[in-house]
Design a protein around this motif. Structure first.
Motif, mmCIF file in Angstrom:
data_model
loop_
_atom_site.group_PDB
_atom_site.id
_atom_site.type_symbol
_atom_site.label_atom_id
_atom_site.label_comp_id
_atom_site.label_asym_id
_atom_site.label_seq_id
_atom_site.Cartn_x
_atom_site.Cartn_y
_atom_site.Cartn_z
ATOM 1 N N SER A 64 0.880 -1.105 0.105
ATOM 2 C CA SER A 64 -0.144 -0.068 -0.168
ATOM 3 C C SER A 64 0.913 1.120 0.057
ATOM 4 N N GLU A 67 2.525 1.593 -3.457
ATOM 5 C CA GLU A 67 1.421 2.050 -4.392
ATOM 6 C C GLU A 67 1.133 3.451 -4.290
ATOM 7 N N SER A 71 2.010 6.328 -7.328
ATOM 8 C CA SER A 71 1.148 7.219 -7.631
ATOM 9 C C SER A 71 1.741 8.783 -7.568
ATOM 10 N N LYS A 124 -1.497 -9.923 -7.079
ATOM 11 C CA LYS A 124 -2.574 -8.837 -7.108
ATOM 12 C C LYS A 124 -1.605 -7.754 -7.225
ATOM 13 N N GLN A 125 -0.551 -7.321 -6.457
ATOM 14 C CA GLN A 125 0.096 -6.084 -6.477
ATOM 15 C C GLN A 125 0.708 -5.747 -7.842
ATOM 16 N N GLU A 127 -0.108 -7.157 -10.739
ATOM 17 C CA GLU A 127 -1.457 -6.871 -11.771
ATOM 18 C C GLU A 127 -1.695 -5.403 -11.625
ATOM 19 N N LYS A 128 -1.949 -4.957 -10.412
ATOM 20 C CA LYS A 128 -2.405 -3.526 -10.300
ATOM 21 C C LYS A 128 -1.118 -2.554 -10.552
ATOM 22 N N THR A 129 0.126 -2.875 -10.592
ATOM 23 C CA THR A 129 1.160 -2.037 -11.091
ATOM 24 C C THR A 129 1.185 -2.329 -12.686
ATOM 25 N N GLY A 131 -1.248 -2.651 -14.285
ATOM 26 C CA GLY A 131 -2.317 -1.849 -15.010
ATOM 27 C C GLY A 131 -2.016 -0.282 -14.939
ATOM 28 N N LEU A 132 -1.325 0.012 -14.061
ATOM 29 C CA LEU A 132 -0.851 1.725 -14.108
ATOM 30 C C LEU A 132 -0.176 1.762 -15.132
#
Length: 192
Positions: A64, A67, A71, A124-125, A127-129, A131-132
């Motif tokens: 978290s 991330e 950002s 999960k982390q 895949e989120k990165t 996606g960014l």
């Protein structure tokens, strides 16, 4: 009946995270956790769960935090490509200035193939990165900053995979000039 000892949950979680980061999951014992957290075993179990559950909570809090850093770095960019570069440069600077390897990367190599629950958190982390970066690459392609002949998703996976390579180079060669060159090569490879 004894009154339960009160403590700052997040502070203890950060202390546990530092211990896991320092020793790794496998080399950290419950005795180590009791000593460092200054809590008895039953308090640890009651508040955080078993060692694996505590570790996953530590890993999630770290993710978290990272991330939020990504950002923030992305928000500094004046364009989508500039945001990608800002994130890579921010990671590069953290690598050079901090002596600890990214906890997510450290954990990937220690537990990624061994612990299904940890793997799910890491995946999960990641895949989120991805996606960014995929969003930023798509935006950069729309305005001509990155060639359109490359798949945004493939480039995003490539960038995320290369972030580990920057850590790898720094650990093995302990030379900030090499670390910077690896970062630059990653940036050059996505823009050509």
């Amino acid at each position: 009946m004894a009154r339960p000892i009160e403590f700052d949950y997040n502070k203890k979680l950060n202390i546990a995270r530092e211990l896991f980061w320092e020793k790794g999951y496998s080399r950290t014992s419950m005795n180590d956790l009791e000593e460092r957290l200054q809590l008895n075993r039953s308090s640890i179990y009651r508040s955080f769960g078993n060692k694996q559950e505590l570790f996953i909570k530590c890993l999630q809090s770290y993710i978290s935090f990272k991330e939020d850093e990504y950002s923030l770095a992305a928000s500094k960019g004046k364009s989508p490509l500039n945001s990608v570069i800002a994130i890579i440069n921010d990671i590069e600077q953290n690598i050079i200035l901090d002596t600890k390897t990214c906890l997510s990367i450290y954990t990937t190599f220690e537990l990624g193939r061994l612990d299904v629950d940890v793997y799910k958190v890491l995946q999960k982390q990641s895949e989120k990165t991805v996606g960014l970066f995929e969003t930023l690459v798509e935006q950069a392609q729309k305005i001509g900053e990155i060639p359109k002949d490359k798949s945004p998703q493939d480039l995003a996976y490539y960038i995320v995979s290369c972030l580990a390579a920057i850590w790898h180079a720094d650990i093995l060669f302990k030379n900030s000039a090499i670390t910077k060159k690896v970062s630059k090569m990653i940036i050059d490879s996505i823009t050509k």
